[in-house]
Design an enzyme around this catalytic site. Structure first.
Site, mmCIF file in Angstrom:
data_model
loop_
_atom_site.group_PDB
_atom_site.id
_atom_site.type_symbol
_atom_site.label_atom_id
_atom_site.label_comp_id
_atom_site.label_asym_id
_atom_site.label_seq_id
_atom_site.Cartn_x
_atom_site.Cartn_y
_atom_site.Cartn_z
ATOM 1 N N ASP A 56 -67.114 14.553 41.242
ATOM 2 C CA ASP A 56 -68.137 14.548 40.194
ATOM 3 C C ASP A 56 -69.309 15.464 40.538
ATOM 4 O OD1 ASP A 56 -68.277 13.476 37.570
ATOM 5 O OD2 ASP A 56 -70.071 12.374 38.145
ATOM 6 N N GLU A 73 -80.083 14.194 39.350
ATOM 7 C CA GLU A 73 -78.729 13.718 39.615
ATOM 8 C C GLU A 73 -78.079 14.493 40.771
ATOM 9 O OE1 GLU A 73 -76.866 12.547 35.941
ATOM 10 O OE2 GLU A 73 -74.972 13.362 36.675
ATOM 11 N N GLU A 109 -71.767 12.473 28.010
ATOM 12 C CA GLU A 109 -72.772 11.531 28.499
ATOM 13 C C GLU A 109 -72.428 10.097 28.090
ATOM 14 O OE1 GLU A 109 -74.325 12.793 30.753
ATOM 15 O OE2 GLU A 109 -76.175 13.848 30.196
ATOM 16 N N GLU A 137 -61.937 13.193 30.233
ATOM 17 C CA GLU A 137 -62.565 12.083 30.970
ATOM 18 C C GLU A 137 -61.505 11.144 31.555
ATOM 19 O OE1 GLU A 137 -65.676 11.411 31.896
ATOM 20 O OE2 GLU A 137 -66.606 13.134 30.931
#
Ligand code: HMH
Length: 222
Positions: free
Chosen positions: A47, A89, A141, A211
């Site tokens: 990620d 992040e 998101e 995803e």
């Protein structure tokens, strides 16, 4: 088709893949406390690589907003807030990686990750309309928000050392931000031509598939 809330219409229509992306076995394993830590570390490292590509994608969405949006809904502020959060992040990933003993410089992007980053790159083309790109952005998101918020509900068994991760995307502020993005998307779709609406729906489906594949990678590390 009712165009006022196109997103909810689409999520109902594509609920199978939407649930597949937001209730993936990896997420369910975090939620019930059976998560394999090797899987978690695999996800973390992959990620981090994804987020670096994602920042570039968000920058491209911001450029499209500036060129195409009348900005009655404050699109640019919402997007800029998103970029600021991504700055945070990236730092968070670095701290988290060192906490878990994950060497970020050694991470090799897996196929699903490369495919997803390539998809993001295709959306950065100036030929892709703002409405299509921001639909994808919202979906990216929203999947994380829905997934990690699910791990924080009452009665879940999420391990305490994974709660900070779940909080990152599952907190109320991030939920609000996703809601703002959704409103922007619905407002754009309500005014869009059919061709653009179709492309936005395809982009949403593409995101959901990527995803699912992204979550699937964590299995390979188990
Ligand atoms: C794969 N999707 C993926 N990674 C993320 N960090 C997000 C969505 C949300 O930012």
């Amino acid at each position: 088709v009712e165009k006022i809330n196109m997103i909810d219409t689409w999520l109902k229509k594509h609920s199978l893949i939407y649930v597949g992306a937001t209730r993936h076995p990896f997420i369910l394993s975090i939620r019930d406390g059976t998560v394999n830590l090797t899987s978690f570390k695999t996800w973390l490292g992959q990620d981090y690589i994804f987020v670096r590509a994602f920042v570039s994608f968000v920058a491209s969405v911001l450029i499209k907003a500036w060129k195409e949006s009348d900005d009655s809904g404050g699109d640019m502020e919402v997007l800029l807030g998103g970029m600021a959060a991504l700055n945070d992040e990236i730092q968070w990933f670095k701290n988290e990686a060192s906490k878990w003993g994950v060497q970020l410089s050694d991470i090799v992007p897996q196929k699903a990750n490369k495919d997803y980053c390539r998809f993001l790159e295709s959306l950065m083309s100036s030929e892709v309309k703002y409405t299509v790109a921001i639909t994808a952005f919202w979906a990216i998101e929203a999947v994380y928000q829905q997934s990690f918020a699910h791990c924080l509900e009452d009665g879940t068994n999420t391990p305490s050392d994974l709660q900070v991760t779940c909080q990152r995307w599952g907190n109320d502020g991030f939920g609000q931000y996703c809601h703002s993005l959704k409103q922007i998307v619905n407002r754009r779709l309500a005014k869009a031509l059919d061709d653009e609406i179709k492309k936005a729906e395809v982009a949403l489906l593409d995101v959901l598939e990527h995803e699912v594949e992204f979550w699937n990678m964590s299995d390979g590390g188990a």
